[in-house]
Motif scaffolding. Structure first.
Motif, PDB file in Angstrom:
ATOM      1  N   LYS A  59      -7.876  -0.454  -1.253  1.00 15.73           N
ATOM      2  CA  LYS A  59      -6.498  -0.153  -1.625  1.00 15.73           C
ATOM      3  C   LYS A  59      -5.670  -1.436  -1.682  1.00 15.73           C
ATOM      4  O   LYS A  59      -4.828  -1.602  -2.582  1.00 15.73           O
ATOM      5  CB  LYS A  59      -5.880   0.823  -0.625  1.00 15.73           C
ATOM      6  N   GLN A  60      -5.898  -2.338  -0.733  1.00 14.91           N
ATOM      7  CA  GLN A  60      -5.190  -3.613  -0.754  1.00 14.91           C
ATOM      8  C   GLN A  60      -5.487  -4.370  -2.048  1.00 14.91           C
ATOM      9  O   GLN A  60      -4.609  -4.986  -2.641  1.00 14.91           O
ATOM     10  CB  GLN A  60      -5.615  -4.473   0.448  1.00 14.91           C
ATOM     11  N   ARG A  61      -6.747  -4.278  -2.475  1.00  6.04           N
ATOM     12  CA  ARG A  61      -7.150  -4.974  -3.687  1.00  6.04           C
ATOM     13  C   ARG A  61      -6.454  -4.390  -4.917  1.00  6.04           C
ATOM     14  O   ARG A  61      -5.994  -5.120  -5.800  1.00  6.04           O
ATOM     15  CB  ARG A  61      -8.672  -4.899  -3.848  1.00  6.04           C
ATOM     16  N   THR A  62      -6.364  -3.076  -4.971  1.00  7.48           N
ATOM     17  CA  THR A  62      -5.750  -2.425  -6.136  1.00  7.48           C
ATOM     18  C   THR A  62      -4.252  -2.688  -6.220  1.00  7.48           C
ATOM     19  O   THR A  62      -3.666  -2.598  -7.297  1.00  7.48           O
ATOM     20  CB  THR A  62      -5.992  -0.908  -6.105  1.00  7.48           C
ATOM     21  N   THR A  63      -3.640  -3.022  -5.079  1.00  5.50           N
ATOM     22  CA  THR A  63      -2.197  -3.310  -5.091  1.00  5.50           C
ATOM     23  C   THR A  63      -1.917  -4.779  -5.382  1.00  5.50           C
ATOM     24  O   THR A  63      -0.764  -5.207  -5.323  1.00  5.50           O
ATOM     25  CB  THR A  63      -1.561  -2.918  -3.745  1.00  5.50           C
ATOM     26  N   GLY A  64      -2.971  -5.543  -5.674  1.00  8.06           N
ATOM     27  CA  GLY A  64      -2.777  -6.918  -6.112  1.00  8.06           C
ATOM     28  C   GLY A  64      -2.891  -7.974  -5.042  1.00  8.06           C
ATOM     29  O   GLY A  64      -2.484  -9.123  -5.276  1.00  8.06           O
ATOM     30  N   ALA A  65      -3.445  -7.645  -3.882  1.00  7.33           N
ATOM     31  CA  ALA A  65      -3.599  -8.644  -2.821  1.00  7.33           C
ATOM     32  C   ALA A  65      -4.553  -9.753  -3.268  1.00  7.33           C
ATOM     33  O   ALA A  65      -5.570  -9.492  -3.908  1.00  7.33           O
ATOM     34  CB  ALA A  65      -4.122  -7.993  -1.544  1.00  7.33           C
ATOM     35  N   ALA A  66      -4.223 -10.979  -2.944  1.00  6.32           N
ATOM     36  CA  ALA A  66      -5.060 -12.115  -3.316  1.00  6.32           C
ATOM     37  C   ALA A  66      -6.329 -12.144  -2.464  1.00  6.32           C
ATOM     38  O   ALA A  66      -6.403 -11.515  -1.403  1.00  6.32           O
ATOM     39  CB  ALA A  66      -4.283 -13.415  -3.130  1.00  6.32           C
ATOM     40  N   ARG A  67      -7.311 -12.911  -2.934  1.00  4.99           N
ATOM     41  CA  ARG A  67      -8.573 -13.006  -2.203  1.00  4.99           C
ATOM     42  C   ARG A  67      -8.357 -13.582  -0.805  1.00  4.99           C
ATOM     43  O   ARG A  67      -9.000 -13.156   0.161  1.00  4.99           O
ATOM     44  CB  ARG A  67      -9.557 -13.871  -2.982  1.00  4.99           C
TER      45      ARG A  67
END
Length: 364
Positions: A59-67
């Protein structure tokens, strides 16, 4: 779950000796994780499992969190899971098998040696111009860089926010506490002139320390007067995790510190200054956020590329290596716990060699 989070924060601060910034970041990540778990139906902490952890990261990834953010949040989850298992709050270390994306490490931005010299000498050039009086309105700093010093907090730290950087125009005064250089021929009250000159001496000492030692901005602002060994030209620094190290500095930094301690600091010192080495214009310990604005203001005023205190740290490390310093010695100077953190600067040097090769070799 709230009690578990509070206990985890206490463990990070008291047992792991993490900084307040690290504790806030890890606790924020864990609160986000547990909130996600609750929405997925986990009513109690022991119901937390690997699937929930992976769902949270996804979910963090889908909200645009950087690597880099994902890597840190995964590390927070692993640290919390291991602690909860050791204390009996979790039946197993559910995050032990949690993988995270490898953070992409950009090459740090560094100044050339001549650019770094121009930056650290900038306060001396401003000092040649008579200063204007400090601004009357304490709530409106007159400079893009901002001194940020205002009514001090109980620990003596300057806390008044400053205005944002004014990109594209030369700041009236890089320090931004209303006490920098004005137009030629201007003059102010003697007391105001004294504060202005003291601030310029402080700025020179700050810039020389940052570039001359490569210390972090939080380490520089945390220095006390007693941490400076003038006879050996060494500062005692307390870095991440409370680790202590001794860092040497050169003759230019020695001159800047001597001038600041003899003529600058007494003009700014107040009862709440305590033993702080670097002070704001109103006597509190210099705030790291303010110090970043000071560096950025002088860089803009000198016509240099945008640079931060960490950029000066990068520059110091790169110039040390390019001058022949041993990688292990640079690791000690910077306070890196792992040599892998220091090796990034060898990549910078290689990139510079490649650029020089492409520019100069006829068959590049």
């Amino acid at each position: 779950m709230r009690e578990a989070v509070d206990d985890f924060a206490g463990h990070l601060a008291a047992v792991r000796n993490r900084s307040a910034h690290t504790v806030r970041a890890y606790v924020g990540d864990v609160v986000s994780l547990l909130d996600h778990a609750r929405r997925m139906g986990c009513a109690e902490l022991p119901e937390l499992d690997l699937a929930v952890l992976r769902s949270w990261l996804a979910k963090q990834r889908t909200t645009g969190a950087a690597r880099t953010s994902l890597a840190r949040r995964a590390a927070s989850a692993r640290t919390f899971s291991a602690w909860a298992h050791r204390t009996g709050l979790l039946p197993a270390d559910v995050a032990g098998a949690l993988s995270s994306p490898r953070a992409h490490r950009d090459l740090p931005t560094v100044l050339r040696a001549d650019q770094a010299a121009a930056l650290v000498e900038a306060p001396g050039r401003f000092a040649a111009v008579p200063p204007s009086p400090p601004a009357e309105d304490d709530s409106r700093p007159s400079s893009p860089a901002g001194d940020g010093s205002g009514p001090s907090s109980p620990d003596g730290e300057d806390s008044r926010p400053s205005s944002p950087d004014g990109k594209g125009s030369r700041p009236t005064t890089p320090t931004g506490d209303g006490s920098g250089p004005g137009s030629p021929g201007s003059s102010g009250p003697p007391a105001a002139d004294g504060v202005a000159e003291a601030v310029l001496l402080r700025d020179r000492a700050l810039l020389e320390l940052l570039y001359g030692t490569g210390v972090r901005i939080s380490e520089a602002c945390g220095l006390d007067v007693a941490d400076v060994d003038h006879a050996r030209r060494v500062v005692r620094v307390f870095g991440k995790g409370g680790r202590e190290r001794a860092v040497p500095y050169g003759v230019p930094a020695q001159r800047a510190l001597d001038e600041w301690l003899r003529h600058g600091r007494p003009a700014l010192a107040a009862p709440h200054s305590r033993d702080a080495l670097l002070l704001g214009a109103r006597g509190g310990r210099l705030n790291p956020t303010t110090a970043r604005r000071i560096v950025g203001g002088y860089a803009a005023g000198t016509g240099l590329p945008p640079i931060s205190p960490h950029g000066l740290r990068h520059s110091a490390a790169t110039h040390l290596l390019e001058g022949g310093a041993d990688l292990r010695a640079v690791q000690e100077l910077l306070g890196h716990s792992s040599l892998a953190s220091t090796q990034i600067y060898t990549h910078v040097s290689v990139e510079r060699l490649r650029a020089a090769y492409r520019q100069a070799h006829p068959r590049a």
